[in-house]
Design an enzyme around this catalytic site. Structure first.
Site, PDB file in Angstrom:
ATOM      1  N   TYR A 212      -7.125  14.892   1.571  1.00 43.88           N
ATOM      2  CA  TYR A 212      -6.238  15.714   0.726  1.00 43.88           C
ATOM      3  C   TYR A 212      -7.097  16.426  -0.317  1.00 43.88           C
ATOM      4  CZ  TYR A 212      -2.701  13.250   3.341  1.00 43.88           C
ATOM      5  OH  TYR A 212      -1.956  12.772   4.374  1.00 43.88           O
TER       6      TYR A 212
ATOM      7  N   SER B 275       0.840  -1.207   0.000  1.00 42.42           N
ATOM      8  CA  SER B 275       0.000   0.000   0.000  1.00 42.42           C
ATOM      9  C   SER B 275       0.877   1.261   0.000  1.00 42.42           C
ATOM     10  CB  SER B 275      -0.866  -0.047   1.262  1.00 42.42           C
ATOM     11  OG  SER B 275      -1.913   0.863   1.174  1.00 42.42           O
TER      12      SER B 275
ATOM     13  N   GLN C  18       1.186   6.548  -6.855  1.00 45.98           N
ATOM     14  CA  GLN C  18       0.006   7.253  -6.373  1.00 45.98           C
ATOM     15  C   GLN C  18       0.248   8.753  -6.528  1.00 45.98           C
ATOM     16  OE1 GLN C  18      -0.905   7.743  -2.127  1.00 45.98           O
ATOM     17  NE2 GLN C  18      -2.867   6.713  -2.487  1.00 45.98           N
TER      18      GLN C  18
HETATM   19  C1  LIG Z   1       3.877   5.298   7.285  1.00 42.15           C
HETATM   20  C2  LIG Z   1       2.606   5.346   6.511  1.00 42.15           C
HETATM   21  C3  LIG Z   1       2.475   6.227   5.457  1.00 42.15           C
HETATM   22  C4  LIG Z   1       1.315   6.263   4.700  1.00 42.15           C
HETATM   23  N1  LIG Z   1       1.237   7.058   3.589  1.00 42.15           N
HETATM   24  C5  LIG Z   1       0.187   6.955   2.748  1.00 42.15           C
HETATM   25  C6  LIG Z   1       0.172   7.590   1.492  1.00 42.15           C
HETATM   26  O1  LIG Z   1       1.132   8.224   1.090  1.00 42.15           O
HETATM   27  N2  LIG Z   1      -0.943   7.474   0.719  1.00 42.15           N
HETATM   28  C7  LIG Z   1      -2.017   6.748   1.127  1.00 42.15           C
HETATM   29  O2  LIG Z   1      -3.006   6.679   0.403  1.00 42.15           O
HETATM   30  N3  LIG Z   1      -2.010   6.098   2.297  1.00 42.15           N
HETATM   31  C8  LIG Z   1      -0.940   6.169   3.104  1.00 42.15           C
HETATM   32  N4  LIG Z   1      -0.898   5.433   4.254  1.00 42.15           N
HETATM   33  C9  LIG Z   1      -2.032   4.551   4.576  1.00 42.15           C
HETATM   34  C10 LIG Z   1      -1.730   3.132   4.099  1.00 42.15           C
HETATM   35  O3  LIG Z   1      -1.627   3.064   2.702  1.00 42.15           O
HETATM   36  C11 LIG Z   1      -2.820   2.169   4.549  1.00 42.15           C
HETATM   37  O4  LIG Z   1      -4.030   2.554   3.947  1.00 42.15           O
HETATM   38  C12 LIG Z   1      -2.990   2.155   6.058  1.00 42.15           C
HETATM   39  O5  LIG Z   1      -1.738   2.155   6.717  1.00 42.15           O
HETATM   40  C13 LIG Z   1      -3.769   0.925   6.506  1.00 42.15           C
HETATM   41  O6  LIG Z   1      -3.098  -0.245   6.119  1.00 42.15           O
HETATM   42  P1  LIG Z   1      -2.275  -1.188   7.167  1.00 42.15           P
HETATM   43  O7  LIG Z   1      -3.234  -1.498   8.262  1.00 42.15           O
HETATM   44  O8  LIG Z   1      -1.887  -2.378   6.355  1.00 42.15           O
HETATM   45  O9  LIG Z   1      -1.115  -0.390   7.653  1.00 42.15           O
HETATM   46  C14 LIG Z   1       0.249   5.419   5.033  1.00 42.15           C
HETATM   47  C15 LIG Z   1       0.381   4.558   6.115  1.00 42.15           C
HETATM   48  C16 LIG Z   1       1.537   4.491   6.834  1.00 42.15           C
HETATM   49  C17 LIG Z   1       1.657   3.503   7.950  1.00 42.15           C
END
Ligand SMILES: Cc1cc2nc3c(=O)[nH]c(=O)nc-3n(C[C@H](O)[C@H](O)[C@H](O)COP(=O)(O)O)c2cc1C
Ligand SMILES: Cc1cc2nc3c(=O)[nH]c(=O)nc-3n(C[C@H](O)[C@H](O)[C@H](O)COP(=O)(O)OP(=O)(O)OC[C@H]3O[C@@H](n4cnc5c(N)ncnc54)[C@H](O)[C@@H]3O)c2cc1C
Length: 761
Positions: free
Chosen positions: A571, A412, A490
């Protein structure tokens, strides 16, 4: 201790039994408004696990309950002329009246005072040390003190009627029947030697369209008999609510949550405090387990207030877990019409796993033959080929336009805040390099910004200069040369959430110095601490649109395999979509269509400059988790608009639009939204959010809740997550870099040995 219990349902009776067992000197009185031997409903089910808990709590009543139980292992689902059965589910059913009879007799034997036909007002019975309000889902006590207990009541979208029948079902049977007005379903199970429960349910609008609101009880029963005649095979349906007007016999389930469960000497117990929808058959179980816990705490802790606080703390988590599962299940049954296009095989799998508590691997443990045949069916349906050997869903390839993914695990997007002037540094090369070597089918860059002032923080990456494009190309080339992974970018613009510090210096806090101007659909700051953005005019929009188009062209030039437009998390584009952040009264605000206009224009312009074979996805926040914000129903419309504009996939996230949000977290907590969007709009979806086990990924894919599964944090902890998953599942065909093949062999051997050792125990 003197205790008054208002209500003689399972909660009150079991609490009284536990109290007397812990201390026979307690004086316990139960006041029940109904006459003895008269209750609503028919049979209830318990899982085998619940029965074990009852055995420990009170062996006498457990033995009696066991004696009265009807046990079965199978679930059968009848849908579109097919009946599909799976085994190993382990349930038992008991008549509700029989259960009450057993508990009443046991309570009486222990010296509890039982008083029937007493309709109690709590204020006349406060002269006890403790008053237990176990007066059910429509608790008058809770209502009387509603300002203190602060109940949150959620009236659900279906109507149900709880009937019985003398037709004996040898499996827990779900029947689905379609009428021109909509779908009806029946939940049927045998609970004693002669009788089965038969709960009929449909969407409320279907109920009105049929005219059931005007039917009396008999007409309503006759309607159900006719509707399910093929399955009843001549048996009659029986009602024990004939005294009720028909509309009262058809009830909307109400989910109950309360901010507080106790006040002075009053404590809420059972359905009065919290309910779980009957489709997961756990309301009585919750009530009984809470009764055990309350009795234990009251006896352990000398100060009542401390005991009640502890009871609430202990039970809240358990209740919340079950309520999450129940919510998933409720919503599943509320949206049958959206799932009706599923083939019977997948419809049934989706039903079995609807609450997200029964996982893919637990189905294998229950009925290995059923799961193997389903996995084979699923693979054929989803890859167009017969699998040479059994392949877990996550390792099935996926083609989207010209893009071929070797598996369905995706890294992701994750901001790393390590770019310099928007240019990805070597940190990114190593970061994406190791993720690519780790085996996921697709990896995404972080939100990569379309201009310098579109960045969230000074550390965020961009794609608006030649140097940045070159740096990205180096990363993309590494991924393509050294792995089988594909890489997507993205694209985003921070809008009102821009000009903030990198995450480890304080999330969403404005920069100490060097802040830049923010733009947004409306001049609303994210929080009081953030700068107020300038409301965008037509020129701003034209400039931002051009920036997105230029960035997309650069993305194609850098060699990315796909692009994603970031329309989530508050955003810029997300804040156009949400009614909380878009207060415009021009053509870019107002209705959902108006609020979507600019994001769709941006998307359409990007689609126009990307190769036809390149897939495009859109990340959305499917709910703002705020009253008055974007709802899951609107998310389906949003997805449909992007689909019409040429989107191939919707990446379904939630929230982060408003600091007022109240998300309900849990395992896979956002997946139901991906599921609903996929079912209702037919577009492919990507599920994300607290998905961390191979079992989660396989279950989501197999149920058709999503087409790709994204993991963010698990990939930071282990870039080789996919390879480890393959080894754990015994899937040997997963790609590893040739340089690492010795590690593959060792991991597979070690896991095999560990599994064998477990099997030997
Ligand atoms: C360090 C970090 C940075 C993130 N940056 C973005 C991002 O740039 N764009 C986005 O859409 N989501 C971002 N997210 C959200 C993740 O893509 C994801 O949707 C969210 O962490 C839930 O997934 P997980 O439970 O597997 O961590 C970020 C998450 C984390 C942990
Ligand atoms: C259709 C359906 C199917 C279900 N199936 C299952 C299942 O399979 N498995 C399962 O575990 N659960 C099931 N449940 C849930 C289960 O019925 C409840 O969760 C359970 O009954 C809760 O117990 P309780 O004692 O808290 O409330 P109740 O059983 O509702 O008991 C409350 C009692 O309080 C009495 N009362 C109310 N007000 C007063 C008053 N002012 N004075 C005196 N008495 C009063 C009522 O008459 C009632 O007897 C089902 C529920 C429904 C609706």
């Amino acid at each position: 201790m003197k205790v008054n219990c208002i209500g003689g349902g399972p909660a009150g009776l079991y609490f009284a039994i536990q109290m007397k067992k812990l201390n026979p000197k307690h004086e316990i009185s139960i006041f029940e408004r109904n006459p003895q031997g008269s209750t609503f409903g028919w049979g209830v089910v318990f899982s085998d696990g619940t029965m074990d808990r009852l055995k420990n709590a009170d062996e006498e009543s457990y033995n009696q309950i066991c004696h009265a139980l009807n046990h079965w292992d199978d679930i059968e689902v009848s849908f579109k002329g097919r009946a599909i059965r799976s085994s190993g589910h382990g349930f038992c059913g008991i008549g509700r009246q029989r259960l009450l009879d057993i508990l009443e007799a046991r309570a009486q034997a222990l010296g509890v005072s039982l008083n029937f036909e007493e309709n109690i007002d709590v204020d006349n019975y406060r002269d006890a040390d403790l008053v237990v309000a176990c007066d059910g889902i429509f608790s008058q006590t809770r209502e009387k003190y509603r300002t203190i207990f602060q109940p949150d009541l959620d009236r659900r979208k279906c109507r149900y009627t709880w009937l019985g029948t003398k037709k004996l079902y040898d499996a827990f049977t779900f029947l689905f029947v379609e009428r021109p007005e909509g779908w009806f379903q029946a939940h049927c199970y045998q609970f004693d030697a002669e009788t089965s429960t038969f709960i009929v349910e449909c969407r409320e609008e279907t109920w009105f369209k049929v005219g059931l609101d005007k039917f009396d009880s008999q007409q309503s029963v006759a309607f159900c008999e006719e509707l399910f005649s093929e399955h009843l095979q001549g048996a009659r349906l029986l009602s024990n609510s004939a005294h009720l007007r028909s509309s009262a016999a058809w009830i909307n389930f109400q989910r109950v949550n309360c901010a507080r469960w106790h006040h002075e000497n009053i404590v809420l117990l059972g359905d009065a405090a919290a309910t779980a929808h009957f489709s997961i058959g756990s309301g009585t179980k919750l009530a009984l387990e809470s009764a055990i816990s309350l009795a234990e705490e009251v006896n352990r802790e000398p100060r009542l207030e401390n005991a009640l606080v502890r009871y609430e703390q202990l039970r809240r988590v358990e209740v919340l877990k079950l309520q999450n599962a129940a919510r998933n299940s409720t919503e599943w049954f509320e949206t049958i019409s959206q799932r009706a296009q599923l083939q019977p095989e997948q419809f049934v799998y989706s039903l079995l796993t609807r609450s997200q508590r029964v996982s893919h691997e637990s189905l294998r443990l229950r009925d290995a033959a059923y799961l193997s045949s389903y996995e084979t069916w699923w693979y054929q349906e989803n890859s167009g080929q017969s699998p040479a050997k059994l392949t877990p869903p996550m390792f099935a390839p996926l083609r989207i336009r010209a893009l071929e993914l070797s598996n369905r695990v995706v890294v992701s997007p994750m901001a790393m805040y390590s770019a310099v002037e928007g240019t990805p540094t070597d940190f990114y090369l190593v970061h994406f390099g190791s993720l690519a070597l780790g085996g996921a089918g697709l990896i995404f860059t972080e939100m990569t910004n379309v201009s310098a002032d579109a960045r969230i923080t000074p550390g965020c990456a961009g794609i608006y200069t030649d140097a940045q494009t070159e740096a990205w190309k180096r990363i993309v080339d590494f991924v393509h040369t050294n792995s089988q992974a594909k890489i997507g970018m993205q694209l985003g613009h921070a809008g009102r959430k821009g000009s903030t510090r990198v995450a480890w210096e304080g999330m969403d806090l404005p920069l100490v110095s060097g802040n830049w101007e923010l733009v947004a659909p409306s001049a609303l700051p994210y929080t009081a601490a953030n700068a107020t953005p300038r409301e965008m005019n037509e020129n701003d929009m034209q400039r931002v649109l051009a920036d997105f188009v230029a960035a997309a062209k650069r993305g194609v030039q850098a060699g990315f395999d796909m692009l994603e437009l970031h329309c989530a998390h508050g955003y810029l584009l997300s804040s156009f979509i949400s009614p909380l952040t878009n207060l415009r009264n021009d053509e870019y605000g107002g209705s959902l269509e108006g609020r979507l206009k600019f994001p769709i224009q941006v998307f359409t312009a990007i689609r126009a400059v990307c190769p036809v074979g390149m897939p495009l996805s859109v990340r959305i926040s499917a709910t703002d988790w705020v009253e008055g914000g974007t709802t899951p129903e609107e998310a389906i419309i949003i997805a449909s608009h992007f689909r019409e504009a040429g989107a191939d996939l919707i990446d379904v996230s939630t929230g982060q639009v408003s600091p007022e949000q109240k998300p309900v977290y849990g395992r896979m907590f956002q997946t139901p939204f991906a599921d609903q969007i996929r079912a209702a709009s037919g577009i492919k979806t990507m599920a994300v959010g607290n998905i961390f086990e191979p079992d989660h990924v396989n279950g989501i894919l197999a149920a058709g809740r999503a087409d790709l599964v994204l993991l963010a944090r698990p990939h930071l902890a282990d870039p080789h997550w996919t390879q480890r998953a393959a080894a754990t599942l015994g899937y040997a065909d997963q790609w590893w870099p040739k340089q690492y093949v010795s590690a593959k062999r060792q991991l597979e051997t070690n896991l095999k040995r560990a599994n064998q050792a477990l099997g030997a125990i």
